[in-house]
Structure formats: structure tokens, C-alpha cells
Design a protein around this motif. Structure first.
Motif, PDB file in Angstrom:
ATOM      1  N   ALA A  12       0.822  -1.212   0.000  1.00  0.00           N
ATOM      2  CA  ALA A  12       0.000   0.000   0.000  1.00  0.00           C
ATOM      3  C   ALA A  12       0.855   1.262   0.000  1.00  0.00           C
TER       4      ALA A  12
ATOM      5  N   GLU B  10      -1.091   4.627  -1.364  1.00  0.00           N
ATOM      6  CA  GLU B  10      -2.492   4.589  -0.950  1.00  0.00           C
ATOM      7  C   GLU B  10      -2.659   5.249   0.416  1.00  0.00           C
ATOM      8  N   SER B  11      -3.879   5.619   0.734  1.00  0.00           N
ATOM      9  CA  SER B  11      -4.172   6.311   1.983  1.00  0.00           C
ATOM     10  C   SER B  11      -4.187   5.327   3.159  1.00  0.00           C
TER      11      SER B  11
ATOM     12  N   VAL C 266      -7.183   2.888   3.190  1.00  0.00           N
ATOM     13  CA  VAL C 266      -7.025   1.712   2.329  1.00  0.00           C
ATOM     14  C   VAL C 266      -6.146   0.670   3.020  1.00  0.00           C
ATOM     15  N   LYS C 267      -5.112   1.108   3.716  1.00  0.00           N
ATOM     16  CA  LYS C 267      -4.253   0.169   4.443  1.00  0.00           C
ATOM     17  C   LYS C 267      -5.040  -0.568   5.525  1.00  0.00           C
TER      18      LYS C 267
ATOM     19  N   CYS D  35      -8.266  -1.437  -2.987  1.00  0.00           N
ATOM     20  CA  CYS D  35      -8.136  -0.362  -3.975  1.00  0.00           C
ATOM     21  C   CYS D  35      -9.308  -0.360  -4.944  1.00  0.00           C
TER      22      CYS D  35
ATOM     23  N   ASN E 179     -12.266   1.373  -3.509  1.00  0.00           N
ATOM     24  CA  ASN E 179     -12.129   2.816  -3.314  1.00  0.00           C
ATOM     25  C   ASN E 179     -11.763   3.571  -4.587  1.00  0.00           C
TER      26      ASN E 179
END
Length: 299
Positions: A126, A131-132, A135-136, A169, A172
Motif C-alpha cells: 500500500a 495509498e491512503s 485503504v491500508k 483499492c 475505493n
């Protein structure tokens, strides 16, 4: 009234000035008396954060926030290494032994060790994809649910972690399997295997990507500026391709073909190789969907 002001007043009530018995103020980095100005403490530790409460009897300290990206929810501690000449060699060896035993005691079973390894792989993938944090955490929760459901038995931990990141992912936004496979430590076949299992067993609410969703991304990844009228024409062709029964296939390829067809009537003259390079597609793939859209949609 802020929480820092409340904390200062509670601290002042608990202690008084040793010189004059006045009220102490610890709002800054030092504690001083409001009456005589006596400094009683300097460079003090940060007493916050606290639970937001105005009752001193119910005031409690808070620790680090819990996170789903750690196998122990982030509640464990570490014994750090101390580089100091004041510590004797015997004491240093003892601390090293305690640090080693403390690290082993974090994992109560092989299952916890695999979970820690998988969540670490989730964080790495991630972070490589930029990624934010949400998301993690979503990918970590998905990996934990997959392990609890015994879906990782017989499959690689790296493949399960990459599949969890890919599914998060997809929930989102837009991402391709090739993008995740480039930073994963396993082949894309392992990721697809784990991803299909997660879809069937965990019933993931992954939305279906449409060609319309890929048009804007392709335009942003191109090295040239796409005119608004070209983009609107590409969106129109992508919508018609979605509603058509003759054009059915990968959404990014259909969007690339629609954008190429829309650019033929403008002064940009995008090539199939330029569009394919932006989306990591073969020019023959762009040509295939362009020909189908031109044959079945364009009058």
C-alpha cells in the motif's frame, strides 16, 4: 474551554507553589507560580493527551491509538537499543537478551507470526502504491478476515496480502492488477487466485468498473493535453459501448479505443502506442477495441 486549559487547572489544584503556596501554571514547557513566578519544573514531559473529561476523579491517560495494520492492534511495546557508555557490557548483554526474548514473546503461535508477516506485506504494498491510511486499514482487516476463514491455507502470504490490497483499492477507486503485481513479491497468477477466493468466500462489495470511469484516468496519464471536446466525445462513445451488446470486454481497453476514435477527429492525433503506453496496454489491444467501436457504434 479547551482540554489543555482544563488539564492545567487540574494540575494546579493537585499541587501548590512550595514557596508561597500560590497556584501553579503548567500550560507551557515549564511549571511556574502565578503569584511569585517561581519555576518549579522545566522541560517536563507532555502530560497529554487525556480523555476529554472535566472531572479529575475520572481523568485517565490514553495510549497509542489502536490500528488494524498491526497483528496486535498496535498495543505491544518494543525495548529499544541504548547506545551509551554509562552502561556496562554485562548490562548491555542483558538488555540485548531481554530485547530478543521480548520480540519472540509477541507471537503466541505460528498463526500470529504469519498474520504479522502478512500485515507487514500489506503495509509495504500500500505504501508503494501511495495509498491512503484508510485503504491500508481496510486491506489489513480483509487479510485478517481471510486468515480467520482459513482461506490462506495452501496459498502464499504474499499473494493474500497483494489480493487484499487490490480488493481494497478496487473498492475505493480504479487500479489494475498489473500495477499491484509490479510491487508485489509474487506473480499475478497467485494474486488472481487469492482474489477470486476472497470474492467468493467473503462476498466483497467490489463495484464493477465501467469504460466511462477509465476515460478520465487515461486522459490524465497522457503526456499531451486532451481537449475538453475530445474528452466529452470519448465519454459519449464509452457510454454507448457500455450499453451495446456487441462491444463487451475489459473496460480500460474499451475506454482506450473510445479515446483514440474521438481523437481522430481532432488536431491532437493521439497514436495507439501513446494511449497504450499511458495505460500499459499493447497497441494491438487499443486497435482491437477501436475497430469494434467503429464497427458497431459509429454510424
Amino acid at each position: 474551554m479547551s482540554s489543555q486549559t482544563v488539564q492545567t487547572e487540574l494540575f494546579a489544584v493537585a499541587q501548590g507553589c512550595p514557596e508561597c503556596g500560590g497556584t501553579l501554571d503548567s500550560s507551557g514547557r515549564e511549571t511556574h507560580c502565578k503569584n511569585c513566578g517561581l519555576v518549579t519544573e522545566q522541560d517536563q514531559l507532555d502530560h497529554g493527551p487525556e480523555w476529554r473529561t472535566y472531572n479529575r476523579e475520572e481523568q485517565k491517560r490514553t495510549g497509542a491509538p489502536r490500528t488494524a495494520t498491526r497483528h496486535d492492534r498496535g498495543l505491544s511495546t518494543n525495548i529499544g537499543s541504548v547506545e551509551s557508555s554509562d552502561i556496562s557490557p554485562r548490562r548491555r548483554r542483558r538488555l540485548a537478551r531481554q530485547r530478543r526474548l521480548h520480540g519472540r514473546s509477541k507471537y503466541s503461535s505460528k498463526r500470529d507470526r504469519n498474520l504479522a508477516h502478512g500485515l507487514g506485506e500489506v503495509r509495504r504494498i500500500a505504501s508503494a502504491l501511495s495509498e491512503s491510511r484508510s485503504v491500508k486499514e481496510q486491506a489489513s482487516t480483509l487479510f485478517r478476515e481471510a486468515q480467520d476463514a482459513d482461506l490462506l491455507i495452501g496459498r502464499s502470504i504474499e499473494g493474500g496480502a497483494a489480493a487484499a490490497v487490490y480488493a481494497s483499492c478496487r473498492c475505493n477507486g480504479l487500479v489494475t492488477m498489473d500495477t499491484v503485481a509490479d510491487v508485489a513479491r509474487c506473480s499475478d497468477s497467485h494474486i488472481w487466485n487469492c482474489h477470486r477466493t476472497f470474492l467468493m468466500e467473503l462476498e466483497l462489495p467490489i463495484p464493477v468498473s465501467l469504460p466511462v470511469d477509465w476515460v478520465a484516468r487515461i486522459c490524465s496519464d497522457l503526456p499531451l493535453d486532451v481537449a475538453p471536446e475530445v474528452r466529452q466525445q470519448a465519454l459519449k462513445l464509452a457510454e454507448q459501448a457500455t450499453e451495446s451488446t456487441e462491444v463487451n470486454g475489459r473496460p480500460d481497453g474499451v475506454a482506450a479505443g473510445a479515446l483514440y476514435l474521438a481523437s481522430r477527429e481532432s488536431d491532437i492525433r493521439l497514436t495507439q502506442a501513446t494511449i497504450g503506453e499511458a495505460m500499459d496496454l499493447n497497441p494491438s489491444t487499443v486497435r482491437q477495441w477501436f475497430q469494434q467501436i467503429e464497427e458497431h457504434i459509429v454510424d
